[in-house]
Scaffold this active site. Structure first.
Site, short mmCIF file in Angstrom:
data_model
loop_
_atom_site.label_atom_id
_atom_site.label_comp_id
_atom_site.label_asym_id
_atom_site.label_seq_id
_atom_site.Cartn_x
_atom_site.Cartn_y
_atom_site.Cartn_z
CD GLU A 156 -2.79 -1.27 -0.04
OE1 GLU A 156 -2.91 -0.27 -0.78
OE2 GLU A 156 -3.32 -2.37 -0.30
CG HIS A 179 -0.99 1.16 -4.55
ND1 HIS A 179 -0.75 0.88 -5.88
CD2 HIS A 179 -1.63 0.06 -4.03
CE1 HIS A 179 -1.22 -0.32 -6.16
NE2 HIS A 179 -1.75 -0.84 -5.06
CG HIS A 216 -2.11 -3.44 -8.91
ND1 HIS A 216 -3.43 -3.09 -8.89
CD2 HIS A 216 -1.74 -3.59 -7.59
CE1 HIS A 216 -3.86 -3.04 -7.64
NE2 HIS A 216 -2.85 -3.33 -6.84
#
Length: 616
Positions: free
Chosen positions: A191, A194, A200
């Site tokens: 996380e 990101h 991804h």
């Protein structure tokens, strides 16, 4: 009639196991709350739980691809990128998300009271990024806005699910949800990835060179989670695709039937999918490149890293998988998984699992490739099998790819001998993998390469000076003529009218020509063109190549032309480069199929071929 050529052949297979990744040795907090696989003593192989999918793949309300919260502008750009990829449009200018990187490589943060019980784990995940990159995570203070020129910061809280925004997306608080089921080191590292700007891994446009996505196994309505972007919409910085990235989906995410939604083209790498243990070397390299870490840290006086290694923020060498040592000087090909890779071209042979008939070892990954002459098929017969049992063969298994060796095959395990396996081309791939516990005797099998004597080459000649003959109309704009000289010999003559290429189509009639799009100019990227040539029942299709040029690569995995001679038999080559059959190709029935596939880069002039109906 089949002619089975039996020649003596035996392949002795040595013991091999999948080497663990090597690199910089760091004190990385390991995940302690992940479920452990029961031992054989307590389960006898019947009650074990398969490797769980990463928690970040579980869909959170409002999240894109399970765990990414996008702003309206980000979502618009991503949707444009997906639409461009599907339509094959030229790339847009790369705009993701250079303006949304964290200035001065500093990320202020707070851990809200709801996540106070996970503060040590969250701090360990941030430490992992700091140890391997030049990024720094600092507790939010009043001075940050003046130092950094913005008021943005990330805020960890105990929300509903595992999710994060992508890049620096807000002017103030930017939340990262670490829900009750998300308290894993690797999930939090994911996380944070990101938050610093990573998407991804499987969204990259070059993924088809490394993985297969099995949409037939994806839950209805969840297909968008496997969409690809264009190159203009991803930040790869020339870092190679990595199936072991901590940002990659696992193999069974969003599965509707318990079967894999993603498999690696190299079956030995399937176990790397969805790993949440630590950042991979490629993850670290990408972060250091996009944040220009080498420009900040002066490693000019440090010793050069070898074998593709590179310096991290501390000028230590980060080594590719299978290399180790201070300079990545140790290891390499002698310990790579490729050691357990075998290729058979003899007309008969035997393959076995490592150590057979003794037990194979844990964490084994081996590949056996069988290849015969063009137009042949392969029959594989299992003589013995004792492999750990599980309903879907998710623990230990032998997999047979008998149609497309780059796609998923059928898995077998347990003690029941599989039926005879017959390939549809001159290639077959067998792989064997085992997990970290419970071993058995393994398997033994023999193969025979079968030559189809019905595939013959007739003699024809091409002429450029057309005589006075009857003109026949074909399905494409070019005009061809057929002159009959006697009942047993025919001469195919082609006019000087340029052939018009197409991306696929159905071609019928006595004769004609097919060509790739734009021929003789370069074809486009990201094509999949299907050509069907069909003549009257009882006749055959004869195909002669006149010109050929596709991007060259040893296994033709980038651009290729596949030819199917009909009746389930494929010409066993993915044609690429500049070489093509000098003789004609003749179908088994009255139908021949060609499939042109191109990837996202490098073009060539393509191909043109003449066809005609013949009697045999």
């Amino acid at each position: 009639m089949k002619l089975v050529l039996l020649l003596a052949g035996f392949a002795a297979l040595a013991k091999c196991s999948l080497a663990a990744p090597a690199g910089v040795q760091k004190d990385i907090p390991m995940e302690t709350s992940a479920p452990e696989k029961p031992s054989e003593a307590t389960t006898l192989g019947l009650l074990k739980t398969p490797k769980p999918e990463p928690k970040d793949e579980e869909p959170s309300p409002g999240a894109f691809q399970g765990d990414m919260m996008l702003t309206d502008d980000q979502l618009r750009k991503v949707e444009e990128a997906i639409d461009d990829q599907k339509a094959g449009r030229k790339k847009r200018k790369a705009t993701i998300y250079e303006s949304q990187r964290w200035s001065y490589k500093i990320i202020p943060y707070v851990i809200e009271s709801s996540s106070s019980g996970q503060s040590s784990l969250i701090r360990s995940a941030m430490d992992h990024w700091e140890q391997n990159t030049c990024l720094r995570f600092e507790p939010l203070t009043s001075s940050h806005s003046s130092r950094l020129g913005h008021t943005s910061y990330i805020s960890f809280f105990r929300g509903n699910g595992c999710w994060s925004h992508v890049g620096r997306s807000f002017t103030n608080q930017q939340q990262i949800s670490i829900g009750p089921q998300c308290g894993y080191f690797g999930t939090i590292v994911h996380e944070i990835g990101h938050a610093i700007g990573f998407h991804h891994e499987q969204s990259r446009p070059d993924r088809d060179e490394y993985i297969n996505v099995h949409f037939e196994n994806v839950q209805s309505g969840r297909e968008h989670n496997f969409a690809k972007y264009t190159w203009g919409s991803v930040t790869s910085s020339n870092v190679e695709y990595d199936v072991g990235s901590i940002m990659h989906y696992g193999g069974y995410g969003f599965s509707s039937n318990g079967r894999p939604t993603i498999t690696t083209i190299d079956p030995r790498l399937n176990s790397r999918l969805g790993q949440r243990t630590a950042l991979s070397a490629a993850d670290i390299e990408l972060a250091n490149r996009i944040y220009e870490c080498d420009d900040v840290e002066d490693c000019s006086n440090a010793d050069e890293c070898l074998n593709g290694g590179y310096h991290d923020a501390d000028c230590d060498c980060v080594c590719p998988s299978s290399y180790s040592g201070d300079l990545c000087q140790d290891g390499g090909p002698t310990v790579r998984p490729a050691d357990c890779s075998y290729r058979f071209t003899e007309m008969t042979g035997e393959i076995t699992s490592p150590n057979y008939p003794s037990n194979y070892e844990d964490n084994t990954a081996c590949v056996y490739e069988i290849e015969g002459p063009y137009g042949s098929t392969i029959e594989l017969t299992f003589l013995d099998m004792e492999i750990e049992t599980e309903t879907l063969c998710r623990y230990d298994a032998v997999e047979v790819r008998k149609d497309d060796i780059n796609s998923i095959g059928e898995k077998f395990c347990g003690n029941t001998l599989p039926p005879v396996q017959i390939s549809s081309s001159n290639q077959m791939m067998v792989s064997f993998t085992s997990d970290p516990s419970i071993t058995r005797r393994g398997f033994k099998a023999t193969y025979v390469i079968i030559i189809q004597t019905t595939t013959v080459f007739s003699t024809t000649t091409l002429q450029t000076t057309p005589p006075s003959t009857t003109t026949l109309q074909t399905t494409n704009p070019s005009t061809t003529t057929l002159q009959t000289t006697n009942p047993s010999t025919t001469t195919l003559q082609t006019t000087d009218t340029p052939v018009i290429g197409s991306c696929g189509g159905t071609f019928v009639g006595v004769e004609g020509r097919v060509a790739s799009p734009n021929y003789p100019n370069d074809y486009d990227n990201s094509l999949q063109c299907d050509y069907v040539i069909e003549v009257d029942d009882g006749r055959r299709v004869e195909l002669i190549f006149e010109d050929f040029g596709l991007e060259d690569e040893t296994t033709c995995r980038w651009d290729s032309l596949m030819i199917n001679l009909g009746n389930g038999i494929k010409v066993g080559m993915k044609m690429c480069g500049r070489e093509y059959p000098a003789a004609s190709l003749v179908s088994i029935g009255n139908r021949m199929e060609l499939k042109l596939k191109t990837d996202g880069s490098v073009n060539d002039r393509g191909f043109v071929a003449s066809y005609r109906a013949i009697d045999l």
